[in-house]
Design an enzyme around this catalytic site. Structure first.
Site, PDB file in Angstrom:
ATOM      1  N   ARG A 238       0.866  -1.180   0.000  1.00  0.00           N
ATOM      2  CA  ARG A 238       0.000   0.000   0.000  1.00  0.00           C
ATOM      3  C   ARG A 238       0.909   1.238   0.000  1.00  0.00           C
ATOM      4  O   ARG A 238       1.929   1.278   0.706  1.00  0.00           O
ATOM      5  CB  ARG A 238      -0.901   0.030   1.234  1.00  0.00           C
ATOM      6  CG  ARG A 238      -2.049  -0.957   1.185  1.00  0.00           C
ATOM      7  CD  ARG A 238      -3.094  -0.612   0.109  1.00  0.00           C
ATOM      8  NE  ARG A 238      -4.209  -1.537   0.089  1.00  0.00           N
ATOM      9  CZ  ARG A 238      -4.296  -2.621  -0.688  1.00  0.00           C
ATOM     10  NH1 ARG A 238      -3.305  -2.937  -1.517  1.00  0.00           N
ATOM     11  NH2 ARG A 238      -5.376  -3.383  -0.647  1.00  0.00           N
ATOM     12  N   GLU A 267      -3.251   7.503  -4.031  1.00  0.00           N
ATOM     13  CA  GLU A 267      -3.757   6.816  -5.211  1.00  0.00           C
ATOM     14  C   GLU A 267      -5.142   7.319  -5.636  1.00  0.00           C
ATOM     15  O   GLU A 267      -5.995   7.496  -4.757  1.00  0.00           O
ATOM     16  CB  GLU A 267      -3.846   5.320  -4.854  1.00  0.00           C
ATOM     17  CG  GLU A 267      -3.499   4.439  -6.004  1.00  0.00           C
ATOM     18  CD  GLU A 267      -3.288   3.002  -5.559  1.00  0.00           C
ATOM     19  OE1 GLU A 267      -2.335   2.748  -4.796  1.00  0.00           O
ATOM     20  OE2 GLU A 267      -4.072   2.162  -5.970  1.00  0.00           O
ATOM     21  N   HIS A 285      -1.180   0.000 -10.000  1.00  0.00           N
ATOM     22  CA  HIS A 285      -1.749  -0.954  -9.025  1.00  0.00           C
ATOM     23  C   HIS A 285      -2.296  -2.212  -9.723  1.00  0.00           C
ATOM     24  O   HIS A 285      -3.505  -2.462  -9.714  1.00  0.00           O
ATOM     25  CB  HIS A 285      -2.841  -0.283  -8.177  1.00  0.00           C
ATOM     26  CG  HIS A 285      -3.053  -0.986  -6.862  1.00  0.00           C
ATOM     27  ND1 HIS A 285      -3.493  -0.352  -5.731  1.00  0.00           N
ATOM     28  CD2 HIS A 285      -2.896  -2.301  -6.509  1.00  0.00           C
ATOM     29  CE1 HIS A 285      -3.596  -1.224  -4.742  1.00  0.00           C
ATOM     30  NE2 HIS A 285      -3.232  -2.425  -5.191  1.00  0.00           N
TER      31      HIS A 285
HETATM   32  C1  GLV Z   1      -4.527  -5.578  -3.838  1.00  0.00           C
HETATM   33  O1  GLV Z   1      -3.829  -4.628  -3.646  1.00  0.00           O
HETATM   34  C2  GLV Z   1      -5.246  -6.264  -2.815  1.00  0.00           C
HETATM   35  O2  GLV Z   1      -5.184  -5.875  -1.635  1.00  0.00           O
HETATM   36  O3  GLV Z   1      -5.932  -7.247  -3.161  1.00  0.00           O
END
Ligand code: GLV
Length: 326
Positions: A238, A267, A285
């Protein structure tokens, strides 16, 4: 009577079909993340919510749905949900653990190699027809083979990254809030180090912790500058785990060789300075983004939702719920 569920976005067809067989489905928006007020408006009469990591499910949303029984997050991370509040209201919260481990570990490695060998830059150079023949000084990167990798967070994904590192004959250090038993460390081929020592020793550092109060800015300015000069920092967890501004400074002043990021502090915004630096590889991402894995995630989220609605304990309750129920 069929239960009513809200999906914040349309998901893969197979999972949509499954849900439609189990409930009356309303989708907020097909193409983009809905705004909070749209969710509030549509969730009022729903018993189930299937949401994505881009949806902030806060108290106000939870309070707008008096009949809500379950929030099913289609992601392994669930920092986007006020799960403490949901638990206090006895609303199930589920995630999609396990199934995206290998896919995310693969992408982590794609980033490591891309940064170390300057793959995106070299690709752009070739496309621009600037390749005029073999050059002894062209795109001199960094070796990965035989180096030291430091894994911050040795959960499922951290372990899968470690497994791949042994194929590169690397020394694998890790830091986690819980140290593994020596026997398990040996079987995976990893060694525990205190965080500061790991930062000083590793050539490549990769982050695999969940985001919570303890891990926000875990990679602070001080810790980024504790890293070895010329090291590489990778993040597929994250964005808020790294102080992005300090990372950009450390790349700009040459303290770090490079960075590979799949996630960002604000983000989908990317810190402007990062966009201008060549030594950073930036992805939108996509850690879990393969068709196979997204299908498994969507089906798991749909099944969790259906179980919760039918009054069964859903299979993938978040850890915080498991401690409440026991
Ligand atoms: C992706 O970042 C997730 O947490 O599945």
């Amino acid at each position: 009577m069929k239960y009513k569920v809200l999906l914040t976005r349309e998901i893969i067809k197979e999972a949509m079909d499954y849900l439609k067989a189990h409930a009356e489905v309303e989708v907020c928006w097909k193409k983009r993340a809905p705004e909070k007020r749209e969710i509030i408006q549509k969730i009022k009469d729903k018993q189930g919510l299937l949401c994505l990591l881009t949806d902030r499910i806060d108290r106000e949303i939870i309070d707008s749905a008096p009949q809500l029984k379950i929030i099913s997050n289609c992601a392994v991370g669930y920092n986007n949900i006020d799960y403490h509040y949901a638990i206090s209201k006895r609303i199930w919260v589920t995630n999609t653990p396990g199934i995206l481990t290998e896919t995310t570990a693969d992408l982590t490695w794609a980033l490591i190699l891309s940064v170390a060998r300057m793959i995106p830059e070299a690709d752009k150079f070739t496309r621009k027809k600037r390749f005029k023949g073999w050059d002894p000084l062209l795109f001199l990167g960094k070796d990965v083979y035989g180096k030291t990798i430091g894994i911050i967070g040795l959960g499922r994904i951290g372990k899968a990254v470690a497994k791949r590192a042994t194929g590169f004959s690397m020394k694998v250090l890790y830091w986690d809030k819980i140290k593994l038993q020596n026997k398990e460390e040996k079987s995976i081929g990893v060694r525990f180090e205190e965080l500061e020592n790991l930062l000083k020793e590793a050539d490549i550092i990769t982050i695999h912790v969940p985001l919570n109060e303890q891990t926000f800015h875990l990679m602070s300015r001080e810790r980024i500058y504790m890293m070895k000069k010329g090291a590489i920092l990778i993040n597929t967890s994250r964005g808020e785990v790294i102080d992005e501004k300090s990372l950009a400074d450390a790349l700009e002043d040459g303290h770090l060789w490079g960075a590979g990021l799949d996630v960002y502090e604000k983000e989908p915004e990317v810190y402007d300075k990062l966009l201008k630096l060549n030594k950073v590889v930036l992805l939108p991402h996509i850690g879990s983004a393969t068709y196979e894995t997204r299908l498994k995630m969507s089906m798991m989220a749909a099944k969790n939702l259906a179980m919760g609605l039918e009054g069964k304990i859903p299979e993938n309750l978040i850890d915080e719920w498991k401690t409440v129920s026991s």
